[in-house]
Scaffold this motif. Sequence first.
Motif, short mmCIF file in Angstrom:
data_model
loop_
_atom_site.label_atom_id
_atom_site.label_comp_id
_atom_site.label_asym_id
_atom_site.label_seq_id
_atom_site.Cartn_x
_atom_site.Cartn_y
_atom_site.Cartn_z
N ILE A 181 -66.63 59.61 -19.26
CA ILE A 181 -67.91 59.78 -19.96
C ILE A 181 -68.09 58.68 -21.01
O ILE A 181 -69.20 58.20 -21.23
N TYR A 182 -66.99 58.26 -21.64
CA TYR A 182 -67.09 57.17 -22.62
C TYR A 182 -67.47 55.86 -21.95
O TYR A 182 -68.27 55.10 -22.49
N ARG A 183 -66.90 55.62 -20.78
CA ARG A 183 -67.24 54.41 -20.05
C ARG A 183 -68.72 54.41 -19.67
O ARG A 183 -69.41 53.40 -19.81
N ASP A 184 -69.20 55.55 -19.22
CA ASP A 184 -70.61 55.65 -18.86
C ASP A 184 -71.51 55.45 -20.06
O ASP A 184 -72.55 54.80 -19.96
N LEU A 185 -71.12 56.00 -21.22
CA LEU A 185 -71.93 55.81 -22.43
C LEU A 185 -71.93 54.35 -22.88
O LEU A 185 -72.96 53.84 -23.34
N ILE A 186 -70.80 53.67 -22.74
CA ILE A 186 -70.74 52.26 -23.12
C ILE A 186 -71.62 51.43 -22.19
O ILE A 186 -72.36 50.55 -22.64
N VAL A 187 -71.56 51.70 -20.89
CA VAL A 187 -72.40 50.97 -19.94
C VAL A 187 -73.87 51.24 -20.21
O VAL A 187 -74.70 50.32 -20.18
N LEU A 188 -74.20 52.48 -20.49
CA LEU A 188 -75.58 52.85 -20.79
C LEU A 188 -76.07 52.16 -22.07
O LEU A 188 -77.19 51.63 -22.11
N SER A 189 -75.22 52.13 -23.09
CA SER A 189 -75.59 51.45 -24.33
C SER A 189 -75.78 49.95 -24.12
O SER A 189 -76.71 49.36 -24.66
N ALA A 190 -74.89 49.36 -23.35
CA ALA A 190 -75.02 47.93 -23.07
C ALA A 190 -76.30 47.64 -22.28
O ALA A 190 -76.99 46.64 -22.54
N GLY A 191 -76.62 48.50 -21.35
CA GLY A 191 -77.85 48.33 -20.58
C GLY A 191 -79.09 48.43 -21.46
O GLY A 191 -80.03 47.65 -21.32
N TYR A 192 -79.07 49.39 -22.38
CA TYR A 192 -80.22 49.53 -23.28
C TYR A 192 -80.32 48.35 -24.24
O TYR A 192 -81.43 47.92 -24.58
N CYS A 193 -79.19 47.83 -24.69
CA CYS A 193 -79.24 46.63 -25.54
C CYS A 193 -79.82 45.44 -24.79
O CYS A 193 -80.62 44.68 -25.35
N ALA A 194 -79.44 45.30 -23.53
CA ALA A 194 -79.99 44.21 -22.71
C ALA A 194 -81.48 44.41 -22.51
O ALA A 194 -82.26 43.44 -22.56
N LEU A 195 -81.91 45.63 -22.30
CA LEU A 195 -83.34 45.90 -22.12
C LEU A 195 -84.10 45.68 -23.42
O LEU A 195 -85.26 45.22 -23.41
N LEU A 196 -83.48 45.98 -24.55
CA LEU A 196 -84.12 45.73 -25.83
C LEU A 196 -84.32 44.24 -26.06
O LEU A 196 -85.39 43.81 -26.51
N ALA A 197 -83.32 43.45 -25.69
CA ALA A 197 -83.46 42.00 -25.80
C ALA A 197 -84.50 41.47 -24.81
O ALA A 197 -85.26 40.56 -25.12
N ALA A 198 -84.55 42.07 -23.63
CA ALA A 198 -85.51 41.62 -22.62
C ALA A 198 -86.94 42.00 -22.99
O ALA A 198 -87.89 41.37 -22.54
N SER A 199 -87.09 43.01 -23.84
CA SER A 199 -88.44 43.43 -24.22
C SER A 199 -89.15 42.38 -25.08
O SER A 199 -90.37 42.43 -25.23
N LEU A 200 -88.39 41.43 -25.62
CA LEU A 200 -89.01 40.34 -26.36
C LEU A 200 -89.74 39.38 -25.43
O LEU A 200 -90.74 38.77 -25.82
N ALA A 201 -89.24 39.24 -24.21
CA ALA A 201 -89.84 38.29 -23.26
C ALA A 201 -90.77 38.98 -22.27
O ALA A 201 -91.70 38.36 -21.78
N VAL A 202 -90.49 40.24 -21.97
CA VAL A 202 -91.25 40.98 -20.96
C VAL A 202 -91.99 42.12 -21.67
O VAL A 202 -91.65 42.49 -22.79
N SER A 203 -92.95 42.68 -21.02
CA SER A 203 -93.70 43.80 -21.57
C SER A 203 -92.77 44.97 -21.88
O SER A 203 -91.90 45.30 -21.07
N PRO A 204 -92.92 45.60 -23.04
CA PRO A 204 -92.06 46.74 -23.38
C PRO A 204 -92.18 47.90 -22.39
O PRO A 204 -91.22 48.63 -22.18
#
Length: 103
Positions: free
Chosen positions: A3-26
């Motif tokens: 479950i910790y591994r899944d939460l870390i992957v999910l958090s990393a994915g959301y961080c990447a999407l947050l960074a991508a929202s600067l270039a792409v539509s939110p």
Amino acid sequence: MGIYRDLIVLSAGYCALLAASLAVSPWICIIMGCCFTAGMMLRRRSRHRRKMDEISKRLTNLRSEGLVIEDKVRGAQDDVFYRMIITLLGDLERSLFKLVEKN
């Protein structure tokens, strides 16, 4: 630990999407985040289903060895793991008593 591994992957994915929202539509990032979360949930559910199938297979093997395993245990209709553990403990206890009586 999984479950910790899944939460870390999910958090990393959301961080990447947050960074991508600067270039792409939110809104696109929100939809991608929902899809990413759904994918993680489906993956975790399939892993759980595989584990349950393995437990059911082993219980079937125990039944064929002569242990009497009841399919229903009162008070544990919703929790599958609790039901399986209780039935296994009950059957092992009966087998122990049978062994003691024989000796």
